[in-house]
Motif scaffolding. Structure first.
Motif, PDB file in Angstrom:
ATOM      1  N   LEU A 367     -12.661 -12.468 -49.439  1.00  0.00           N
ATOM      2  CA  LEU A 367     -13.239 -12.088 -48.028  1.00  0.00           C
ATOM      3  C   LEU A 367     -14.546 -11.681 -48.508  1.00  0.00           C
ATOM      4  CD1 LEU A 367     -10.255  -9.834 -46.578  1.00  0.00           C
ATOM      5  CD2 LEU A 367     -11.194 -12.369 -46.008  1.00  0.00           C
ATOM      6  N   VAL A 368     -15.524 -12.215 -47.354  1.00  0.00           N
ATOM      7  CA  VAL A 368     -16.931 -12.014 -47.295  1.00  0.00           C
ATOM      8  C   VAL A 368     -17.362 -11.554 -45.978  1.00  0.00           C
ATOM      9  CG1 VAL A 368     -17.513 -13.346 -49.232  1.00  0.00           C
ATOM     10  CG2 VAL A 368     -17.354 -14.424 -47.012  1.00  0.00           C
ATOM     11  N   ASP A 369     -16.327 -11.536 -44.729  1.00  0.00           N
ATOM     12  CA  ASP A 369     -16.577 -11.399 -43.497  1.00  0.00           C
ATOM     13  C   ASP A 369     -15.336 -10.919 -42.957  1.00  0.00           C
ATOM     14  OD1 ASP A 369     -18.994 -12.801 -41.508  1.00  0.00           O
ATOM     15  OD2 ASP A 369     -16.991 -12.636 -40.548  1.00  0.00           O
ATOM     16  N   PRO A 370     -15.718  -9.990 -41.560  1.00  0.00           N
ATOM     17  CA  PRO A 370     -14.337  -9.429 -41.135  1.00  0.00           C
ATOM     18  C   PRO A 370     -13.851 -10.407 -40.183  1.00  0.00           C
ATOM     19  CG  PRO A 370     -16.594  -8.794 -40.080  1.00  0.00           C
ATOM     20  CD  PRO A 370     -17.025  -9.487 -41.307  1.00  0.00           C
ATOM     21  N   TYR A 371     -14.458 -11.685 -39.907  1.00  0.00           N
ATOM     22  CA  TYR A 371     -13.732 -12.877 -39.464  1.00  0.00           C
ATOM     23  C   TYR A 371     -13.131 -13.606 -40.734  1.00  0.00           C
ATOM     24  CZ  TYR A 371     -12.685 -17.012 -36.901  1.00  0.00           C
ATOM     25  OH  TYR A 371     -11.829 -18.160 -36.168  1.00  0.00           O
ATOM     26  N   TYR A 372     -11.783 -13.463 -41.062  1.00  0.00           N
ATOM     27  CA  TYR A 372     -11.303 -14.048 -42.333  1.00  0.00           C
ATOM     28  C   TYR A 372     -11.369 -15.463 -42.578  1.00  0.00           C
ATOM     29  CZ  TYR A 372      -9.543  -9.051 -42.994  1.00  0.00           C
ATOM     30  OH  TYR A 372      -9.133  -7.534 -43.047  1.00  0.00           O
ATOM     31  N   VAL A 373     -11.664 -16.090 -41.501  1.00  0.00           N
ATOM     32  CA  VAL A 373     -11.759 -17.629 -41.375  1.00  0.00           C
ATOM     33  C   VAL A 373     -12.845 -18.103 -42.244  1.00  0.00           C
ATOM     34  CG1 VAL A 373     -11.964 -19.751 -40.319  1.00  0.00           C
ATOM     35  CG2 VAL A 373     -10.342 -17.891 -39.166  1.00  0.00           C
ATOM     36  N   ARG A 374     -13.960 -16.874 -42.178  1.00  0.00           N
ATOM     37  CA  ARG A 374     -15.224 -17.260 -43.156  1.00  0.00           C
ATOM     38  C   ARG A 374     -15.009 -16.506 -44.156  1.00  0.00           C
ATOM     39  NH1 ARG A 374     -18.105 -16.547 -37.774  1.00  0.00           N
ATOM     40  NH2 ARG A 374     -18.186 -14.446 -37.877  1.00  0.00           N
ATOM     41  N   ASN A 375     -14.123 -17.084 -45.172  1.00  0.00           N
ATOM     42  CA  ASN A 375     -14.010 -16.696 -46.554  1.00  0.00           C
ATOM     43  C   ASN A 375     -14.924 -17.510 -47.452  1.00  0.00           C
ATOM     44  OD1 ASN A 375     -12.376 -18.788 -47.105  1.00  0.00           O
ATOM     45  ND2 ASN A 375     -10.718 -17.979 -45.550  1.00  0.00           N
ATOM     46  N   HIS A 376     -14.748 -16.866 -48.969  1.00  0.00           N
ATOM     47  CA  HIS A 376     -15.532 -17.862 -49.843  1.00  0.00           C
ATOM     48  C   HIS A 376     -14.604 -18.221 -50.875  1.00  0.00           C
ATOM     49  CE1 HIS A 376     -18.826 -18.013 -52.554  1.00  0.00           C
ATOM     50  NE2 HIS A 376     -18.067 -17.651 -53.481  1.00  0.00           N
ATOM     51  N   SER A 377     -14.950 -19.508 -51.225  1.00  0.00           N
ATOM     52  CA  SER A 377     -14.020 -20.359 -52.120  1.00  0.00           C
ATOM     53  C   SER A 377     -14.422 -19.808 -53.539  1.00  0.00           C
ATOM     54  CB  SER A 377     -14.091 -21.824 -51.971  1.00  0.00           C
ATOM     55  OG  SER A 377     -13.316 -22.400 -53.095  1.00  0.00           O
ATOM     56  N   ILE A 378     -13.417 -19.269 -54.399  1.00  0.00           N
ATOM     57  CA  ILE A 378     -13.895 -18.924 -55.884  1.00  0.00           C
ATOM     58  C   ILE A 378     -13.774 -20.032 -56.821  1.00  0.00           C
ATOM     59  CG2 ILE A 378     -13.473 -16.688 -55.177  1.00  0.00           C
ATOM     60  CD1 ILE A 378     -10.735 -16.764 -56.794  1.00  0.00           C
ATOM     61  N   ASN A 379     -14.202 -19.898 -57.863  1.00  0.00           N
ATOM     62  CA  ASN A 379     -14.162 -20.686 -59.004  1.00  0.00           C
ATOM     63  C   ASN A 379     -13.168 -20.179 -60.148  1.00  0.00           C
ATOM     64  OD1 ASN A 379     -15.571 -19.045 -60.604  1.00  0.00           O
ATOM     65  ND2 ASN A 379     -17.485 -19.955 -60.460  1.00  0.00           N
ATOM     66  N   GLN A 380     -12.825 -20.813 -61.272  1.00  0.00           N
ATOM     67  CA  GLN A 380     -12.047 -20.502 -62.108  1.00  0.00           C
ATOM     68  C   GLN A 380     -12.024 -19.398 -62.762  1.00  0.00           C
ATOM     69  OE1 GLN A 380     -11.180 -23.921 -64.562  1.00  0.00           O
ATOM     70  NE2 GLN A 380      -9.809 -24.963 -63.141  1.00  0.00           N
ATOM     71  N   GLU A 381     -13.600 -18.989 -62.923  1.00  0.00           N
ATOM     72  CA  GLU A 381     -13.958 -17.829 -63.823  1.00  0.00           C
ATOM     73  C   GLU A 381     -13.668 -16.802 -62.737  1.00  0.00           C
ATOM     74  OE1 GLU A 381     -17.888 -16.095 -66.043  1.00  0.00           O
ATOM     75  OE2 GLU A 381     -18.107 -17.831 -64.888  1.00  0.00           O
TER      76      GLU A 381
END
Length: 542
Positions: A367-381
């Protein structure tokens, strides 16, 4: 690509009446050795394990580390056995419900991070009409929702040993429903309804017609979709308002009435209420809900302010889990490794104070935002980093999350007390988080002491949502403890980014004191101190 050595619990959490189990993946149809640990003590060893499901049998309540070793490689996970499934809340989220959604990555994340609660963000048709969209619809902001997907996610998450909590705003109606509720509007001083943007208008959450409607909506969603409970949301404002008939609304009082009304209507549901920026935690914490959940915003921008929020929450309700929604916007603004370090210091602060963070969800998002649809995709690390830290949290649950834990830094550490402390030749040790120092916290835990060292060397401030530099090493730490007659201290340490399970360090006796040299901490080091009879003989764990 061949499947690497890997291990996962079959569920996020187990009751003590159900055998715990792990799923193993061993390359090239080989075999591996598996060891179960509890606070650094070996509990079980299994040799010649092949790929598949391995039962660990019935385990006593607590957190366990599990290591799988094959051909010089090691994979780790953790297992939680919980006598009370609501005593802890490691919270995750889902925020997409399209018809073709693959739900298995969500199930894997629930198992890998031991998420025992998942918030279903914005699943509903409208905020004041949860189920009115039929089987397929677009939500209030145009996102596609299939109720078949919602149901499948609920079942999948429950099968993975977690709970599904539907999102519900407690006092909001959109333009299409507002005509039904405008007589209960909370008005600004200029006479306009308080609103969220231009698409939600706010009403008194304790207005009896609304409360009757809202609780029926929640009950219908429970029976139709199978939710285990609800995440009850608000927006942090207003705190006081007037309604069109001139009545004054103390919103904190209205929230208490709403929570009590929802509990009466749904006596077995798992309820989590959002105290936005700590409002009004002091009023809602004692209510009949199942966690103290706080979404933080400025002025709560530093590690120290996060610690203070948790301490206030625990003072208001010690017997409930504390969850902090601290959105790591830094993942959208900084390089991944600097963002990981920021998240690590945030988690170190929260975990060491007995709280968890709402951060990870879907299959690979943070999560990067209170509107959870705007989230951040993470890498394997980042995924591997999160798994290490959540494993560490579960494995050392009794040293971090037990409600009986008490901060005793001011009673034991420092030159006046001279009972238990740590020093470094190359770094200052502080009682509060300060850049360029090691933040030390001493806690009393059942059976001994847990000491937390959070390494802030190399940082120029203590903001939790800013890029963090590579930490500098303070060198080895010297732990000095006043002995009790007839006993010898036993000292163990662990680090989520290094020595993941507790191991002993040599102890030297020096008159009335004992000392031990600890390895340098990376970002967070946990030290466990117990006392044993002076005649006790121990064999160090392999």
């Amino acid at each position: 690509m061949a499947q690497p050595l890997d291990i996962l619990p079959t569920k996020a959490s187990y009751p003590p009446t159900e055998p715990a189990a792990v799923e193993l993946w061993i390359p090239d149809r080989g075999t591996a050795a598996l060891t179960v640990w509890h606070l650094g003590e070996r509990v079980q060893t299994h040799e010649g394990c092949g790929s598949g499901i391995l039962s660990l049998g019935l385990l006593r309540p607590g957190g366990y580390g599990v290591e799988l070793e094959a051909d010089g490689a090691t994979a780790r996970t953790a297992v939680e056995v919980a006598a009370d499934p609501r005593a802890r809340l490691r919270y995750g989220f889902v925020a997409s419900y399209r018809p073709d959604k693959d739900v298995q990555p969500v199930a894997e994340l629930v198992r890998r991070l031991h998420l025992n609660g998942v918030q279903f963000y914005d699943w509903a048709y409208r905020h004041a009409d949860l189920m009115g969209g039929g089987s397929d619809y677009s939500d209030a902001l145009g996102q596609p929702v299939s109720l078949a997907t919602v149901k499948e996610l609920v079942r999948t998450i429950q099968t993975a040993g977690s709970r599904a909590l539907g999102y519900a705003a407690v006092y909001a109606a959109g333009p299409g429903e507002w005509h039904n509720w405008q007589q209960h509007a909370m008005l600004t001083p200029s006479g306009e309804p308080y609103a969220l943007g231009d698409f939600l208008f706010l009403l008194d959450p304790a207005a009896q017609p609304w409360l009757a409607h809202f609780t029926k909506e929640l009950a219908d969603a429970t029976s139709s979709l199978g939710f285990d409970g609800f995440h009850l949301d608000q927006y942090g404002y207003p705190k006081r308002a007037a309604t069109p008939d001139g009545a004054l609304v103390d919103v904190a009082d209205s929230f208490v009435q709403l929570i009590e009304g929802v509990r009466n209507a749904l006596p077995t549901s798992h309820l989590v209420f959002n105290n936005v920026n700590d409002f009004p935690t002091w009023r809602t914490a004692p209510t009949p809900q199942d966690a103290v959940y706080i979404e933080v915003w400025p002025p709560h921008t530093t590690l120290g302010s996060l610690a203070d929020v948790v301490s206030r929450a625990k003072a208001a309700r010690r017997d409930q889990p504390v969850v902090i929604a601290a959105y790591q916007h830094v993942y959208d603004t900084a390089d991944q490794q600097a963002a990981d370090r920021a998240a690590a210091l945030t988690m170190a602060t929260l975990f060491s104070h007995g709280a968890t963070q709402l951060l990870a969800g879907e299959g690979d998002r943070v999560l990067v935002d209170p509107y959870y649809v705007r989230n951040h995709s993470i890498n394997q690390e980042t995924a591997a980093f999160l798994a290490r830290w959540y494993d560490f949290l579960v494995e050392h649950d009794e040293l971090t999350m037990d409600p009986a834990i008490c901060d005793v830094t001011g009673s034991y550490a420092g030159t006046y007390n001279d009972d238990l402390d740590i020093s470094y030749q190359a770094a200052a040790v502080t009682d509060r988080p300060e850049p360029g120092a090691v933040w030390r916290r001493v806690t009393s835990v059942p059976g001994g002491f847990a000491i937390h060292m959070i390494n802030l060397l190399g940082q120029t401030d203590t903001e939790w949502d800013e890029p963090r530099a590579v930490p500098h090493s303070p060198g080895g730490g010297r732990l000095r403890i006043r002995r009790t007659r007839g006993t010898v201290p036993r000292i163990r340490y662990a680090d989520p980014d290094g020595q993941a399970r507790l191991v002993d360090v040599p102890v030297e006796l020096d008159g009335d004191y004992a000392t031990a040299i600890l390895p340098p901490p990376h970002l967070w080091q946990l030290v466990y101190v117990t006392e044993e009879p002076a005649t006790a003989q121990r064999m160090p764990a392999a």
